[in-house]
Write a protein that holds these residues in place. Structure first.
Motif, PDB file in Angstrom:
ATOM      1  N   GLY A   1     -51.196   6.995 -40.021  1.00 35.92           N
ATOM      2  CA  GLY A   1     -50.400   6.325 -38.995  1.00 35.92           C
ATOM      3  C   GLY A   1     -51.116   6.288 -37.662  1.00 35.92           C
ATOM      4  N   PRO A   2     -50.638   5.452 -36.738  1.00 37.20           N
ATOM      5  CA  PRO A   2     -51.284   5.344 -35.419  1.00 37.20           C
ATOM      6  C   PRO A   2     -51.010   6.562 -34.554  1.00 37.20           C
ATOM      7  N   ASP A   3     -51.885   6.794 -33.595  1.00 32.31           N
ATOM      8  CA  ASP A   3     -51.738   7.887 -32.645  1.00 32.31           C
ATOM      9  C   ASP A   3     -50.794   7.426 -31.542  1.00 32.31           C
ATOM     10  N   LEU A   4     -49.572   7.919 -31.555  1.00 31.09           N
ATOM     11  CA  LEU A   4     -48.559   7.507 -30.586  1.00 31.09           C
ATOM     12  C   LEU A   4     -48.472   8.431 -29.383  1.00 31.09           C
TER      13      LEU A   4
ATOM     14  N   ALA B   1     -50.476   0.651 -40.937  1.00 33.79           N
ATOM     15  CA  ALA B   1     -49.443   1.650 -40.706  1.00 33.79           C
ATOM     16  C   ALA B   1     -48.489   1.205 -39.603  1.00 33.79           C
ATOM     17  N   ARG B   2     -49.000   0.585 -38.543  1.00 38.94           N
ATOM     18  CA  ARG B   2     -48.142   0.139 -37.452  1.00 38.94           C
ATOM     19  C   ARG B   2     -47.196  -0.984 -37.925  1.00 38.94           C
ATOM     20  N   GLU B   3     -47.697  -1.882 -38.752  1.00 34.79           N
ATOM     21  CA  GLU B   3     -46.842  -2.958 -39.274  1.00 34.79           C
ATOM     22  C   GLU B   3     -45.725  -2.404 -40.149  1.00 34.79           C
ATOM     23  N   ILE B   4     -46.044  -1.403 -40.991  1.00 36.48           N
ATOM     24  CA  ILE B   4     -45.012  -0.811 -41.851  1.00 36.48           C
ATOM     25  C   ILE B   4     -43.950  -0.124 -41.003  1.00 36.48           C
ATOM     26  N   MET B   5     -44.367   0.577 -39.961  1.00 36.17           N
ATOM     27  CA  MET B   5     -43.405   1.263 -39.093  1.00 36.17           C
ATOM     28  C   MET B   5     -42.493   0.266 -38.395  1.00 36.17           C
ATOM     29  N   GLN B   6     -43.062  -0.817 -37.874  1.00 28.23           N
ATOM     30  CA  GLN B   6     -42.247  -1.806 -37.171  1.00 28.23           C
ATOM     31  C   GLN B   6     -41.311  -2.546 -38.124  1.00 28.23           C
ATOM     32  N   ARG B   7     -41.708  -2.708 -39.384  1.00 27.39           N
ATOM     33  CA  ARG B   7     -40.901  -3.467 -40.336  1.00 27.39           C
ATOM     34  C   ARG B   7     -39.795  -2.634 -40.960  1.00 27.39           C
ATOM     35  N   THR B   8     -40.037  -1.344 -41.157  1.00 23.20           N
ATOM     36  CA  THR B   8     -39.097  -0.528 -41.931  1.00 23.20           C
ATOM     37  C   THR B   8     -38.258   0.417 -41.086  1.00 23.20           C
TER      38      THR B   8
ATOM     39  N   GLU C   1     -58.169  -2.140 -33.436  1.00 16.99           N
ATOM     40  CA  GLU C   1     -57.609  -1.111 -34.296  1.00 16.99           C
ATOM     41  C   GLU C   1     -58.241  -1.168 -35.676  1.00 16.99           C
ATOM     42  N   ALA C   2     -58.331  -0.003 -36.284  1.00 16.01           N
ATOM     43  CA  ALA C   2     -58.813   0.057 -37.649  1.00 16.01           C
ATOM     44  C   ALA C   2     -57.791  -0.585 -38.589  1.00 16.01           C
ATOM     45  N   GLU C   3     -58.254  -0.990 -39.763  1.00 12.64           N
ATOM     46  CA  GLU C   3     -57.380  -1.687 -40.697  1.00 12.64           C
ATOM     47  C   GLU C   3     -56.228  -0.800 -41.151  1.00 12.64           C
ATOM     48  N   ASP C   4     -56.498   0.507 -41.411  1.00 14.69           N
ATOM     49  CA  ASP C   4     -55.420   1.387 -41.853  1.00 14.69           C
ATOM     50  C   ASP C   4     -54.409   1.649 -40.736  1.00 14.69           C
ATOM     51  N   VAL C   5     -54.896   1.723 -39.482  1.00 16.46           N
ATOM     52  CA  VAL C   5     -53.961   1.917 -38.358  1.00 16.46           C
ATOM     53  C   VAL C   5     -53.090   0.677 -38.169  1.00 16.46           C
TER      54      VAL C   5
ATOM     55  N   GLU D   1     -34.709   6.013 -39.322  1.00 13.63           N
ATOM     56  CA  GLU D   1     -35.278   6.165 -40.655  1.00 13.63           C
ATOM     57  C   GLU D   1     -36.471   5.215 -40.784  1.00 13.63           C
ATOM     58  N   THR D   2     -37.587   5.717 -41.259  1.00 11.29           N
ATOM     59  CA  THR D   2     -38.829   4.941 -41.364  1.00 11.29           C
ATOM     60  C   THR D   2     -39.368   5.040 -42.784  1.00 11.29           C
ATOM     61  N   GLY D   3     -39.846   3.918 -43.323  1.00 17.64           N
ATOM     62  CA  GLY D   3     -40.419   3.914 -44.659  1.00 17.64           C
ATOM     63  C   GLY D   3     -41.754   4.646 -44.717  1.00 17.64           C
ATOM     64  N   LEU D   4     -42.143   5.039 -45.929  1.00 15.29           N
ATOM     65  CA  LEU D   4     -43.405   5.750 -46.115  1.00 15.29           C
ATOM     66  C   LEU D   4     -44.587   4.794 -45.888  1.00 15.29           C
ATOM     67  N   LEU D   5     -45.623   5.321 -45.284  1.00 11.64           N
ATOM     68  CA  LEU D   5     -46.800   4.517 -44.941  1.00 11.64           C
ATOM     69  C   LEU D   5     -47.756   4.486 -46.132  1.00 11.64           C
ATOM     70  N   TRP D   6     -47.432   3.664 -47.124  1.00  5.36           N
ATOM     71  CA  TRP D   6     -48.277   3.590 -48.312  1.00  5.36           C
ATOM     72  C   TRP D   6     -49.611   2.933 -47.983  1.00  5.36           C
ATOM     73  N   ARG D   7     -50.650   3.459 -48.599  1.00  8.64           N
ATOM     74  CA  ARG D   7     -52.004   2.955 -48.340  1.00  8.64           C
ATOM     75  C   ARG D   7     -52.199   1.575 -48.978  1.00  8.64           C
TER      76      ARG D   7
END
Length: 560
Positions: free
Chosen positions: A543-546, A418-425, A411-415, A435-441
């Protein structure tokens, strides 16, 4: 079952081929070119050919030895025309005074213990007169079978085990500890090879003491193993279930010396209370991990015998137990329960008694205990030839394998971020929504001053709405609906002063009208508007392609 359509499942065929070594995969690819259609039937025929070829070049050592020993010892002549030759040979042997080996009289072997004829070792009075320890030494020196007391080499013994008073050990009745002479017992025959290792009359006592564990509404009395070499506190899952303790699921990997590891995928982290059996003061055990089983060694402690042998242990409140197995291991996470408060010790290497918050423990090496017989460790190994064949074929495949394995997609670094932020928030709110936190760069961002840009866009929108009253009324109603539903509210001066202006962004408002959809007006919050080359969207990750691949869905539609 009549479901032959599954034999044409391409996904299942691909999974089966993926388990093969690289060399066998290449042969399968060449085999596919020779057949019109590749399905599970063709794959089965191919694997049957590979298995048959592997069996032809694999030999079991034990089978070869049995074949060599089972060769027929011919005592006659198979050829019908050899009768005269046999007669002539017998006449020549008689003339020369030679006697063939087949006609030699049977010479019985004497007893290996007393060197007398007419009886076996199990009937020898000299052997019976020895004690158990001397009998075991004679069996080892003479290389006798422990079950039949006969030297038959590596051939399997068909004699049953001991069976005296329910004894399950595989030895002769004369080798049973405390067994009177001449008695015998029977038990069910068992298969396998038994290796007996003898130990000196020595016993090792570990830091084990009885404790009481407390759960929600119940308590259990068990033995605890105090281990200064463990970083975790472990408890058997069965005990935790008896206490009704539940905790968060956290898979656990246990590691020992020599990189020996053990995975506990169903381990849970719990918290419980503990006290000594003679004390009412409770202590709290933090971060206790559950395991299926501890497999700690059973231990017996006859404290009355220890006091007679070591008088300095008199007066200690230590309880005796017999053949007990610890169900909980206390590690360094609960160091306060392992600290030694008092100590009684003799001369080295005599055992040591220490007092902890849970009570007194006696541990160390104890020699000269009044044991009925020496300890023996029996290691039972199954004697299956299929295991050897499996190991040979496995070694062949490992040699042929080039080491190519299917690695997960990179996976690319930004993907990945983004996946870690989604799983954490990502959480579920009380209303049932997610509810999901914003995927800050970046972890820390700063915005330029975007308020002047938003105000200019607002003035342009106001002039446009003044020209069309119907459009103005529609936009006003939509914004009022946002406020009534709680999606947005009017910002006060106090709120604006409280926030950091470097981390605040103003979204300009726009209105979109579609000529193909008359009467439908959409309000747009323009997050792509830029200020000094920076927009709100530029600070967010895509974000990742789900979405699932449509061809993959078609190939896997039979799975569920």
């Amino acid at each position: 079952m009549g479901m032959e359509n599954h034999l044409s499942n391409p996904t299942l065929l691909q999974e089966l081929v993926g388990k093969l070594p690289a060399g066998i995969k290449l042969d399968w690819a060449l085999y596919q070119r020779q057949i019109p259609y590749a399905d599970l039937r063709a794959f089965s025929d191919y694997m049957s050919t590979i298995a048959s070829a592997a069996s032809n070049v694999t030999f079991s050592t034990e089978v070869i030895q049995k074949q060599e020993k089972s060769k027929s010892k011919e005592k006659g002549y198979v050829n019908a025309h050899a009768e005269d030759i046999r007669k002539n040979a017998d006449q020549e042997n008689r003339k020369s005074g030679e006697i063939s080996k087949e006609k030699q009289p049977y010479q019985p072997k004497p007893c290996s213990v007393c060197q007398k004829l007419g009886h076996n070792i199990r009937d020898c009075n000299v052997f019976k007169s020895r004690n158990i320890e001397e009998r075991w030494k004679l069996v080892q020196q003479l290389h006798l079978c422990r079950r039949c007391l006969i030297s038959h080499g590596k051939w399997p013994c068909k004699v049953s085990g001991c069976g005296i008073q329910g004894c399950e050990l595989r030895h002769h009745t004369l080798l049973h500890p405390g067994q009177p002479e001449g008695t015998s017992g029977t038990s069910a025959p068992a298969t396998g090879n038994v290796n007996v290792h003898r130990q000196k009359p020595r016993s090792t006592l570990f830091r084990i003491l009885p404790v009481t564990l407390y759960g929600k509404d119940s308590s259990v009395k068990v033995l605890a193993f105090l281990d200064d070499g463990s970083s975790l506190t472990l408890i058997e899952k069965e005990v935790a279930d008896q206490l009704g303790m539940e905790g968060e699921l956290e898979p656990l990997c246990l590691q020992w010396t020599g990189n020996v590891t053990r995975m506990e995928s169903e381990s849970r982290v719990i918290q419980l209370g503990m006290s000594g059996t003679d004390s009412s003061k409770r202590y709290t055990l933090e971060c206790v991990c559950t395991v299926d089983r501890l497999d700690l060694p059973p231990q017996s402690l006859q404290f009355n015998q220890l006091v007679q042998q070591f008088p300095y242990l008199r007066g200690l409140p230590v309880k005796s137990y017999n053949g007990a197995t610890p169900r909980i291991l206390i590690g360094l996470e609960n160091t306060e329960l392992l600290v030694t408060l008092k100590k009684r010790a003799g001369r080295p290497p005599e055992p040591v008694a220490t007092k902890t918050k849970l009570g007194w423990t006696v541990y160390g090496t104890v020699e000269g205990l009044n044991e009925p017989f020496e300890h023996r460790l029996l290691h039972i190994c199954s004697g299956s030839n299929d295991r050897e064949l499996h190991d040979v074929v496995k070694e062949f495949f490992s040699i042929e394998n080039t080491g190519v394995v299917a690695a997960p997609a990179v996976e690319a670094e930004d993907v990945r971020r983004a996946r870690e932020i989604m799983q954490r928030t990502t959480v579920r709110t009380t209303s049932g929504r997610f509810e999901t936190g914003l995927l800050w760069r970046y972890d820390y961002i700063e915005f330029p001053n975007s308020r002047p840009m938003a105000e200019r866009r607002l003035k342009c929108l106001v002039r446009r709405l003044e020209k069309t009253p119907e459009l103005y009324e529609n936009v006003r109603q939509q914004i009022a609906s946002y406020e009534s539903k709680g999606y947005a509210h009017r910002a006060s001066a106090e709120e604006l002063a409280k926030f950091d202006p470097r981390r605040t962004w103003y979204l300009p408002l726009g209105v979109v009208i579609n000529s193909n959809k008359p009467g439908k007006i959409r309000v747009v919050w323009d997050a792509a508007a830029k200020v000094d080359g920076v927009s709100y969207n530029s600070m967010l990750l895509k974000g990742p392609d789900l979405l699932a691949s449509f061809p993959a869905v078609l190939q896997r539609f039979r799975q569920r």
